[in-house]
Design a protein around this motif. Structure first.
Motif, PDB file in Angstrom:
ATOM      1  N   LYS A 233     -14.329  -6.599  -5.592  1.00  0.00           N
ATOM      2  CA  LYS A 233     -13.116  -5.961  -5.071  1.00  0.00           C
ATOM      3  C   LYS A 233     -13.259  -4.444  -5.170  1.00  0.00           C
ATOM      4  CE  LYS A 233     -10.404  -9.688  -4.532  1.00  0.00           C
ATOM      5  NZ  LYS A 233      -9.717 -10.049  -3.280  1.00  0.00           N
ATOM      6  N   PRO A 234     -12.589  -3.691  -4.294  1.00  0.00           N
ATOM      7  CA  PRO A 234     -12.648  -2.230  -4.384  1.00  0.00           C
ATOM      8  C   PRO A 234     -11.748  -1.714  -5.502  1.00  0.00           C
ATOM      9  CG  PRO A 234     -11.195  -2.880  -2.598  1.00  0.00           C
ATOM     10  CD  PRO A 234     -11.804  -4.155  -3.130  1.00  0.00           C
ATOM     11  N   ALA A 235     -12.038  -0.508  -5.962  1.00  0.00           N
ATOM     12  CA  ALA A 235     -11.150   0.151  -6.922  1.00  0.00           C
ATOM     13  C   ALA A 235      -9.919   0.656  -6.167  1.00  0.00           C
ATOM     14  CB  ALA A 235     -11.873   1.305  -7.594  1.00  0.00           C
ATOM     15  N   VAL A 236      -8.743   0.389  -6.710  1.00  0.00           N
ATOM     16  CA  VAL A 236      -7.499   0.765  -6.032  1.00  0.00           C
ATOM     17  C   VAL A 236      -6.646   1.605  -6.981  1.00  0.00           C
ATOM     18  CG1 VAL A 236      -5.398  -0.081  -4.907  1.00  0.00           C
ATOM     19  CG2 VAL A 236      -7.550  -1.351  -4.657  1.00  0.00           C
ATOM     20  N   SER A 237      -6.194   2.738  -6.485  1.00  0.00           N
ATOM     21  CA  SER A 237      -5.348   3.621  -7.289  1.00  0.00           C
ATOM     22  C   SER A 237      -3.886   3.206  -7.167  1.00  0.00           C
ATOM     23  CB  SER A 237      -5.501   5.072  -6.816  1.00  0.00           C
ATOM     24  OG  SER A 237      -6.812   5.530  -7.028  1.00  0.00           O
ATOM     25  N   PRO A 238      -3.103   3.438  -8.234  1.00  0.00           N
ATOM     26  CA  PRO A 238      -1.673   3.129  -8.150  1.00  0.00           C
ATOM     27  C   PRO A 238      -0.957   4.109  -7.224  1.00  0.00           C
ATOM     28  CG  PRO A 238      -2.150   4.301 -10.193  1.00  0.00           C
ATOM     29  CD  PRO A 238      -3.472   4.013  -9.539  1.00  0.00           C
ATOM     30  N   SER A 239      -0.109   3.611  -6.364  1.00  0.00           N
ATOM     31  CA  SER A 239       0.696   4.448  -5.474  1.00  0.00           C
ATOM     32  C   SER A 239       1.751   3.572  -4.828  1.00  0.00           C
ATOM     33  CB  SER A 239      -0.170   5.077  -4.371  1.00  0.00           C
ATOM     34  OG  SER A 239      -0.570   4.096  -3.421  1.00  0.00           O
ATOM     35  N   PRO A 240       2.807   4.164  -4.304  1.00  0.00           N
ATOM     36  CA  PRO A 240       3.796   3.359  -3.580  1.00  0.00           C
ATOM     37  C   PRO A 240       3.157   2.556  -2.445  1.00  0.00           C
ATOM     38  CG  PRO A 240       4.706   5.509  -4.073  1.00  0.00           C
ATOM     39  CD  PRO A 240       3.271   5.555  -4.488  1.00  0.00           C
ATOM     40  N   ARG A 241       2.169   3.164  -1.745  1.00  0.00           N
ATOM     41  CA  ARG A 241       1.543   2.476  -0.613  1.00  0.00           C
ATOM     42  C   ARG A 241       0.791   1.227  -1.067  1.00  0.00           C
ATOM     43  NH1 ARG A 241      -3.377   2.169   1.221  1.00  0.00           N
ATOM     44  NH2 ARG A 241      -4.135   3.830  -0.136  1.00  0.00           N
ATOM     45  N   THR A 242       0.004   1.347  -2.159  1.00  0.00           N
ATOM     46  CA  THR A 242      -0.799   0.204  -2.591  1.00  0.00           C
ATOM     47  C   THR A 242       0.055  -0.883  -3.237  1.00  0.00           C
ATOM     48  OG1 THR A 242      -1.352   1.295  -4.703  1.00  0.00           O
ATOM     49  CG2 THR A 242      -2.895   1.566  -2.862  1.00  0.00           C
ATOM     50  N   VAL A 243       1.232  -0.518  -3.707  1.00  0.00           N
ATOM     51  CA  VAL A 243       2.168  -1.538  -4.183  1.00  0.00           C
ATOM     52  C   VAL A 243       2.735  -2.310  -3.000  1.00  0.00           C
ATOM     53  CG1 VAL A 243       4.409  -1.934  -5.278  1.00  0.00           C
ATOM     54  CG2 VAL A 243       2.769  -0.383  -6.347  1.00  0.00           C
ATOM     55  N   VAL A 244       3.172  -1.577  -1.982  1.00  0.00           N
ATOM     56  CA  VAL A 244       3.777  -2.209  -0.807  1.00  0.00           C
ATOM     57  C   VAL A 244       2.776  -3.101  -0.072  1.00  0.00           C
ATOM     58  CG1 VAL A 244       4.743  -1.763   1.486  1.00  0.00           C
ATOM     59  CG2 VAL A 244       5.555  -0.443  -0.468  1.00  0.00           C
ATOM     60  N   ASP A 245       1.525  -2.630   0.064  1.00  0.00           N
ATOM     61  CA  ASP A 245       0.561  -3.442   0.827  1.00  0.00           C
ATOM     62  C   ASP A 245      -0.108  -4.535  -0.013  1.00  0.00           C
ATOM     63  OD1 ASP A 245      -1.607  -2.280  -0.590  1.00  0.00           O
ATOM     64  OD2 ASP A 245      -2.062  -0.841   0.987  1.00  0.00           O
ATOM     65  N   GLY A 246       0.240  -4.603  -1.302  1.00  0.00           N
ATOM     66  CA  GLY A 246      -0.233  -5.703  -2.146  1.00  0.00           C
ATOM     67  C   GLY A 246      -1.642  -5.551  -2.680  1.00  0.00           C
ATOM     68  N   THR A 247      -2.261  -4.362  -2.506  1.00  0.00           N
ATOM     69  CA  THR A 247      -3.651  -4.200  -2.942  1.00  0.00           C
ATOM     70  C   THR A 247      -3.786  -3.744  -4.393  1.00  0.00           C
ATOM     71  OG1 THR A 247      -3.736  -1.918  -2.085  1.00  0.00           O
ATOM     72  CG2 THR A 247      -4.462  -3.692  -0.610  1.00  0.00           C
ATOM     73  N   TYR A 248      -2.705  -3.226  -4.976  1.00  0.00           N
ATOM     74  CA  TYR A 248      -2.800  -2.761  -6.369  1.00  0.00           C
ATOM     75  C   TYR A 248      -2.516  -3.940  -7.306  1.00  0.00           C
ATOM     76  CZ  TYR A 248      -2.369   0.111 -10.551  1.00  0.00           C
ATOM     77  OH  TYR A 248      -2.554   0.656 -11.806  1.00  0.00           O
ATOM     78  N   GLN A 249      -3.588  -4.622  -7.638  1.00  0.00           N
ATOM     79  CA  GLN A 249      -3.484  -5.823  -8.460  1.00  0.00           C
ATOM     80  C   GLN A 249      -4.358  -5.679  -9.706  1.00  0.00           C
ATOM     81  OE1 GLN A 249      -1.437  -8.244  -8.118  1.00  0.00           O
ATOM     82  NE2 GLN A 249      -0.627  -7.733  -6.098  1.00  0.00           N
ATOM     83  N   PRO A 250      -3.961  -6.264 -10.824  1.00  0.00           N
ATOM     84  CA  PRO A 250      -2.782  -7.133 -10.988  1.00  0.00           C
ATOM     85  C   PRO A 250      -1.566  -6.395 -11.538  1.00  0.00           C
ATOM     86  CG  PRO A 250      -4.175  -7.325 -12.915  1.00  0.00           C
ATOM     87  CD  PRO A 250      -4.820  -6.278 -12.026  1.00  0.00           C
ATOM     88  N   PHE A 251      -1.488  -5.067 -11.336  1.00  0.00           N
ATOM     89  CA  PHE A 251      -0.498  -4.267 -12.064  1.00  0.00           C
ATOM     90  C   PHE A 251       0.733  -3.859 -11.267  1.00  0.00           C
ATOM     91  CE2 PHE A 251      -4.298  -2.879 -14.797  1.00  0.00           C
ATOM     92  CZ  PHE A 251      -4.056  -3.896 -15.723  1.00  0.00           C
ATOM     93  N   ALA A 252       0.924  -4.380 -10.053  1.00  0.00           N
ATOM     94  CA  ALA A 252       2.175  -4.162  -9.341  1.00  0.00           C
ATOM     95  C   ALA A 252       3.160  -5.240  -9.784  1.00  0.00           C
ATOM     96  CB  ALA A 252       1.954  -4.230  -7.837  1.00  0.00           C
ATOM     97  N   ARG A 253       4.382  -4.849 -10.089  1.00  0.00           N
ATOM     98  CA  ARG A 253       5.330  -5.817 -10.668  1.00  0.00           C
ATOM     99  C   ARG A 253       6.775  -5.460 -10.324  1.00  0.00           C
ATOM    100  NH1 ARG A 253       6.059  -3.488 -16.746  1.00  0.00           N
ATOM    101  NH2 ARG A 253       5.909  -1.313 -16.149  1.00  0.00           N
TER     102      ARG A 253
END
Length: 332
Positions: A233-253
């Protein structure tokens, strides 16, 4: 919240609310719980008290999600802020005390792992590396960054995290170690996220975690770490966009408020919760959280109006649940 945008957005709500202030003299809304949810609830409380011309006082405490539920299930508060769903033991405690509740998701958060800005060796962290650092067996053993990755310097690893009463601690340990509260104990713990911010900001070898709003507020003192959820999996930074698109895992809650059903019958509590749900979308953005879709707040208003009690989560955390999945769950 003094911005023109917020003032304009809330003008009609405030005008309507102000008309009925006379009937609420010396009323009090008591809230406690999650430090993660605090920025949103405090923003709502500020605007609500302005709208009511301070005829209703709103107190917002920070004792952590677990600490907040202890008070809530003893009947000491009207509303409990929570950065995770209510757990089975807390459900049992509330039931034993005759406390019924209404569960309302209010926004989404990106639980954020942070390091010191002078840390130049960390480009990303995998969930597996976080487990190596935080699992119970690491206590007293994993004390240097070099032990996590041989390419990293032999610099002391200084850890900072929320205390055991924190829902963020519960969520992080379950997401990383597979079980809530399963963690090494030799780290600096605090229910006050500002203490954690200062700890990491002062130590080049520091590592901590907390809600995204506290990172955003202190981004000049900290670096957010991109997270690799799994191999390949790619490295994903926390941001409103990555929360909305579901890619910031497993730390979007999702984050919540729980309303005492008996308290909800009081006019001041009813008005506060309705104000929260009508203005939560704008105010969550203002304090750097990710709002739910507009239809979710409308659904929550209907849910609250019908006084639908209980939880959709069955007393368990749901690690990695997306906004879309939450909406499907709530619609059942």
């Amino acid at each position: 919240m003094k911005s023109a945008r917020i003032a304009s957005l809330l003008a009609l709500t405030i005008a309507g609310a102000a008309a009925s202030t006379a009937s609420f003299a010396d009323s009090l809304v008591k809230i406690d719980g999650s430090s993660t949810v605090y920025p949103i609830t405090e923003a709502v409380a500020e605007e609500f008290q302005k709208a009511k011309k301070n005829a209703i006082k709103v107190t917002v405490g920070i004792s952590g999600t677990g600490g907040g539920f202890k008070k809530f299930c003893r009947g000491e508060t009207d509303i409990s802020d929570a950065s995770r769903p209510i757990l089975k033991k807390e459900m049992e405690d509330c039931k034993a005390a005759g406390i019924e509740y209404i569960e309302l998701p209010v926004a989404y958060d990106a639980l954020t792992v942070v390091i010191n800005p002078k840390n130049d060796w960390i480009k990303s962290l995998t969930v597996e590396q976080l487990k190596t650092i935080w699992e119970p067996g690491a206590q007293g053993k994993i004390t240097s960054w070099k032990q996590v990755n041989h390419a990293w310097p032999d610099r002391p690893l200084k850890l900072f995290g929320p205390g055991a009463d924190s829902g963020t601690f519960d969520y992080f340990t379950e997401a990383v170690n597979g079980k809530a509260k399963s963690s090494r104990g030799d780290f600096t713990a605090s229910e006050d996220d500002n203490v954690l911010v200062q700890g990491v900001a002062r130590d080049v070898g520091g590592l901590g975690f907390f809600g995204y709003a506290y990172y955003d507020e202190n981004h000049d003192k900290l670096k957010a770490v991109p997270i690799v959820a799994a191999e390949g999996k790619p490295a994903v930074s926390p941001s409103p966009r990555t929360v909305v698109d579901g890619t910031y895992q497993p730390f979007a809650r999702p984050i919540f408020i729980y309303v005492n059903a008996k308290s909800a019958e009081k006019p001041e509590i009813k008005e506060f919760v309705e104000f929260y749900l009508k203005n939560g979308e704008a105010l969550s953005k203002d304090v750097k959280y990710v709002p739910l879709p507009s239809k979710a707040y409308a659904f929550n208003l209907e849910h609250f109006g019908k006084r639908l009690k209980g939880t959709k989560f069955g007393g368990e955390n749901k690690v990695g649940i997306t906004i879309e999945e939450l909406m499907k769950l709530e619609a059942k």
